[in-house]
Design an enzyme around this catalytic site. Structure first.
Site, PDB file in Angstrom:
ATOM      1  N   THR A   1      10.784   6.056   2.527  1.00 54.77           N
ATOM      2  CA  THR A   1      12.243   6.045   2.429  1.00 54.77           C
ATOM      3  C   THR A   1      12.853   4.845   3.126  1.00 54.77           C
ATOM      4  O   THR A   1      13.842   4.316   2.692  1.00 54.77           O
ATOM      5  CB  THR A   1      12.833   7.313   3.064  1.00 54.77           C
ATOM      6  OG1 THR A   1      12.155   7.533   4.300  1.00 54.77           O
ATOM      7  CG2 THR A   1      12.672   8.503   2.161  1.00 54.77           C
TER       8      THR A   1
ATOM      9  N   GLU B   1       5.147   2.974  -0.120  1.00 57.92           N
ATOM     10  CA  GLU B   1       6.575   2.774   0.044  1.00 57.92           C
ATOM     11  C   GLU B   1       7.191   4.081   0.489  1.00 57.92           C
ATOM     12  O   GLU B   1       6.899   5.140  -0.051  1.00 57.92           O
ATOM     13  CB  GLU B   1       7.188   2.321  -1.287  1.00 57.92           C
ATOM     14  CG  GLU B   1       8.659   2.037  -1.159  1.00 57.92           C
ATOM     15  CD  GLU B   1       9.173   1.082  -2.220  1.00 57.92           C
ATOM     16  OE1 GLU B   1       8.407   0.770  -3.150  1.00 57.92           O
ATOM     17  OE2 GLU B   1      10.326   0.665  -2.104  1.00 57.92           O
TER      18      GLU B   1
ATOM     19  N   ASP C   1       4.919  14.623  16.862  1.00 56.49           N
ATOM     20  CA  ASP C   1       4.456  14.789  15.478  1.00 56.49           C
ATOM     21  C   ASP C   1       2.944  14.624  15.383  1.00 56.49           C
ATOM     22  O   ASP C   1       2.444  13.866  14.555  1.00 56.49           O
ATOM     23  CB  ASP C   1       5.176  13.809  14.553  1.00 56.49           C
ATOM     24  CG  ASP C   1       5.053  14.238  13.091  1.00 56.49           C
ATOM     25  OD1 ASP C   1       4.625  15.382  12.850  1.00 56.49           O
ATOM     26  OD2 ASP C   1       5.368  13.444  12.201  1.00 56.49           O
TER      27      ASP C   1
ATOM     28  N   ALA D   1      10.789   2.182   4.575  1.00 54.62           N
ATOM     29  CA  ALA D   1       9.914   1.039   4.794  1.00 54.62           C
ATOM     30  C   ALA D   1       8.919   0.862   3.654  1.00 54.62           C
ATOM     31  O   ALA D   1       8.614   1.793   2.928  1.00 54.62           O
ATOM     32  CB  ALA D   1       9.152   1.226   6.097  1.00 54.62           C
ATOM     33  N   VAL D   2       8.460  -0.357   3.522  1.00 53.88           N
ATOM     34  CA  VAL D   2       7.374  -0.638   2.601  1.00 53.88           C
ATOM     35  C   VAL D   2       6.206  -1.087   3.467  1.00 53.88           C
ATOM     36  O   VAL D   2       6.389  -1.876   4.395  1.00 53.88           O
ATOM     37  CB  VAL D   2       7.750  -1.793   1.647  1.00 53.88           C
ATOM     38  CG1 VAL D   2       6.662  -2.005   0.612  1.00 53.88           C
ATOM     39  CG2 VAL D   2       9.067  -1.498   0.978  1.00 53.88           C
TER      40      VAL D   2
ATOM     41  N   VAL E   1       0.808  -1.215   0.000  1.00 54.29           N
ATOM     42  CA  VAL E   1       0.000   0.000   0.000  1.00 54.29           C
ATOM     43  C   VAL E   1       0.841   1.264   0.000  1.00 54.29           C
ATOM     44  O   VAL E   1       0.313   2.350  -0.194  1.00 54.29           O
ATOM     45  CB  VAL E   1      -0.992   0.059   1.180  1.00 54.29           C
ATOM     46  CG1 VAL E   1      -2.202  -0.774   0.895  1.00 54.29           C
ATOM     47  CG2 VAL E   1      -0.339  -0.360   2.475  1.00 54.29           C
TER      48      VAL E   1
END
Lengths: 405, 334
Positions: free
Chosen positions: B28, B26, B140, B30-31, B24
């Site tokens: 920098t 991708e 964040d 992690a996928v 779903v």
């Protein structure tokens, strides 16, 4: 508290489905001394014990200097030391040969850099690996521009550190809390000292002990707050008078009676949530350490050679205290005091890094979490369904009841 | 990684039993895959982290995510179900949460009732309170990181910037929090800050829920200061002692603080108590800002209407229900 379940099965079922070896690792941040010994028996052969210890001190000195140059808090150093010792519980200790081509995989210095690298990250003091490498290599007077394995020394080293970091993560079982979420011992002794109203000198004495103890494997045995409290109790018993410190605060010397009254009031569990046996374990370890290694300790440099009161060398004070503490109740090691029991514990084996690439290894912090109920229910349901349907039913349902064969 | 199924069966079923169905996103480092826990049919999101590929090894945000999520379990915080390593990659199995608050805010067809807003803010504050009582700063918070479960529960996600509370004398980086939700002390480059930065962000999110548009959308860091102070007044030594000693406090345009009536006009739908809470959460001086406990005990949550039950909160219209879990575009902050 922690436990391991492991089951490997590689297609012995004979069904067409591919199965992979799988392992569940519950983080176990602490070990008993018997377990430590057992693990070391695999990784550090007897004839290397001495060189392991010597090398460890060199490495610690090296790491300490890097941390100092980079101006990072002491807790980074403590974590690095913890990781370094943990690494050699599950990986054999080897010395790098002095040949032409450096063998990074075996070099304890590379291990130390990898530990430092991960500790920096874990302690939120981020530094580029390149910087850590360059500081470290300069310190060892290694020219990191020379060519090895067809690339520069620094690049080759970096590659190995990356690889080692992943190994290290598996060694710590992805437990970034190290079993407790309290601060490092050096911060804790000062805080506890302040809370108890202990004077500057005694607190300084505590801090020096914490600095000495940081490099020992005690951090693999009991959690930091118990170490800190053990240090406080030892110091309050010793009531140090003459400490050569740079900043001699001119507050009135506290009377021994006052220190005694503090000592009497300490309730390990009620005040500090430290189980008493663990604190006792720490106290005996600290006293043992000084009885055997007084002359190498940092504390020794800050004390006059001869105690003014008794007229004897400082070490006798520690020995005397130890004899008074002889009957303290410590950890029971009944569950791990002989080889056959220890051998049954699958956790205490040299860790096979290949499991992750063939199948998968799952890391969890504890087994108390509720989600297992969900999974267990699902499997039980599955087992019942299997019983009705497939031929493998018997095998499967027995597996649920008795975990390992 | 092409293999779809990690099929493992272990006694007691404490095994990894996850399928990776669909990629779903991708990022920098992690996928993200959509998957399923095979034994329970529970939907999960699997974040596969590429280890060792980058010049600095395991990404800081991955480490933080594991470190802090392992420690916390709360209804309003995303659950880290598992960590496992396979084929030399590291996999984080996270709760599957198909929707986020930003999507809802942007969806024009949904009307927010005052009780809905109350419910979301309440759940956000509960999650934040849980982080803070564990001495963890999220750093964040923004609508995009407030994910919503199929049952309507709101959960804090993306702990890639989280850290534990700083010790005295320790420098923290002020380059945290997405710009629009950044508290004034961060804009001034403070090297030490507290939970108050998270509360500020919640305050701004509260305002955004009422306005249905970002409250303080600065174009860049300099503009952010201007936008913030135009809305809330420029801090001075009178209303924020020692503010002028912060690194980036200089040559500011001085705006007067807004009067209550001005705020009333801006948030026309807010009740007096809601306005009170916003004002308390967006105090310029971090020492004056309320803590999560005070916010949770605020009268706003006691007055009518009651907060909507999570299961009855508005959901995304089904056709647009995109299966997005965590936006993988992570910022790496040093």
């Amino acid at each position: 508290m922690s436990e391991l379940r492991r089951d490997e099965k590689e297609g012995e079922n004979g069904n067409s489905q591919r199965t992979f070896p799988s392992i569940v690792q519950v983080a176990r941040p602490f070990f008993t001394s018997a377990e430590l010994k057992h693990l070391h028996s695999f990784t550090i052969p007897d004839h290397k014990k001495l060189s392991y210890n010597q090398r460890k001190h060199q490495i610690y000195h090296f790491v300490f200097n890097i941390v100092r140059v980079l101006k990072f808090p002491l807790r980074v150093l403590a974590t690095t030391m913890n990781y370094y010792q943990r690494y050699y519980l599950f990986n054999s200790f080897e010395e790098a040969s002095d040949g032409e081509e450096p063998d990074f995989e075996k070099d304890p210095y590379t291990v130390a850099l990898a530990c430092l690298f991960l500790a920096f990250k874990n302690e939120d003091c981020i530094k580029k690996l390149k910087d850590i490498q360059s500081v470290g290599n300069k310190m060892r007077e290694v020219d990191d521009k020379v060519k090895v394995h067809n690339m520069s020394y620094a690049d080759a080293q970096r590659k190995v550190i990356m690889h080692m970091e992943f190994k290290l993560l598996q060694v710590i079982k992805f437990d970034f809390k190290n079993g407790s979420n309290v601060q490092s011992v050096d911060q804790l002794v000062v805080k506890i000292g302040k809370k108890l109203g202990i004077d500057y000198k005694t607190t300084m004495f505590c801090w020096l002990i914490s600095f000495d103890i940081m490099s020992t494997p005690l951090c693999l045995v009991i959690p930091p707050h118990c170490i800190a409290l053990a240090i406080i109790i030892v110091s309050l018993n010793l009531k140090p008078k003459d400490l050569n410190t740079k900043y001699n605060k001119a507050d009135a010397p506290t009377s021994p009676e006052y220190l005694n009254s503090i000592l009497e009031k300490i309730d390990c569990y009620e005040d500090f949530r430290c189980p008493e046996t663990l604190v006792n374990e720490g106290i005996l370890y600290i006293l043992d350490y000084y009885v055997h290694q007084m002359s190498f300790s940092i504390l020794n440099e800050f004390m006059p050679a001869v105690d003014a009161e008794t007229g004897k060398e400082q070490i006798f004070k520690f020995m005397e205290l130890k004899s008074r503490f002889n009957d303290l109740k410590v950890l029971s090691q009944k569950s791990c005091n002989n080889y056959s029991i220890l051998n049954q514990d699958e956790y205490l084996k040299i860790w096979d890094y290949n499991i992750g690439s063939k199948g998968c290894s799952r890391f969890i912090l504890g087994i108390k979490r509720r989600r297992f109920n969900l999974e267990l229910d699902a499997v039980e349901k599955g087992a019942i369904e299997d019983e009705n349907g497939s031929d493998n039913a018997e095998e499967d349902s027995s597996r649920v009841v008795s975990p390992s064969t | 990684m092409t293999s779809t199924i990690t099929n493992v069966q272990v006694a007691n079923s404490t095994c990894s039993n996850y399928s990776k169905d669909r990629k779903v996103g991708e990022g920098t480092y992690a996928v993200v895959y959509l998957g399923k826990q095979l034994s329970t049919d529970r939907r999960t999101a699997i974040k596969e982290i590429k280890t060792g590929l980058f010049k600095d090894g395991l990404d800081m945000s991955a480490l933080r995510e594991v470190k802090y999520l392992q420690e916390m379990k709360h209804e309003n915080v995303i659950e880290l179900i598992d960590v496992f390593s396979a084929s030399n990659s590291l996999n984080l199995v996270l709760e599957y949460l198909p929707c986020d608050l930003e999507m809802l805010i942007k969806e024009q067809s949904i009307i927010f009732k005052p009780s809905d807003i109350k419910s979301w803010i309440l759940m956000t504050l509960r999650g934040v309170h849980h982080c803070h009582r564990n001495f963890i700063l999220h750093r964040d918070l923004k609508p995009n990181n407030l994910l919503i479960s199929p049952s309507g529960q709101l959960k804090l996600a993306d702990f890639g910037l989280a850290r534990s509370l700083g010790n005295p004398g320790e420098d923290l980086t002020s380059n945290v929090v997405t710009r629009w939700y950044r508290a004034p002390e961060l804009l001034f480059g403070a090297r030490h800050y507290t939970e108050a930065i998270d509360i500020w962000a919640v305050g701004i999110i509260f305002a955004e829920l009422m306005l249905r548009t970002p409250y303080l959308p600065g174009k860049d860091d300099v503009d952010q200061l201007d936008v913030t102070f135009r809305a809330l007044g420029t801090p001075t030594e009178q209303n924020w002692p020692n503010v002028s000693s912060l690194p980036l406090y200089n040559s500011l345009r001085v705006y007067p603080p807004p009067s209550r009536q001005e705020l009333r006009n801006r948030f026309s739908a807010a009740t007096e108590k809601a306005l009170d809470l916003i004002i308390q959460m967006t105090q310029l001086d971090p020492n004056m800002r309320c803590a999560s406990t005070e916010a949770l005990l605020h009268d706003y949550f006691l007055e009518m209407p009651r907060a909507t039950d999570p299961s009855e909160l508005p959901q995304m219209p089904s056709k647009k229900k995109s299966e997005k879990n965590e936006p993988p575009q992570k910022k790496v902050k040093v």
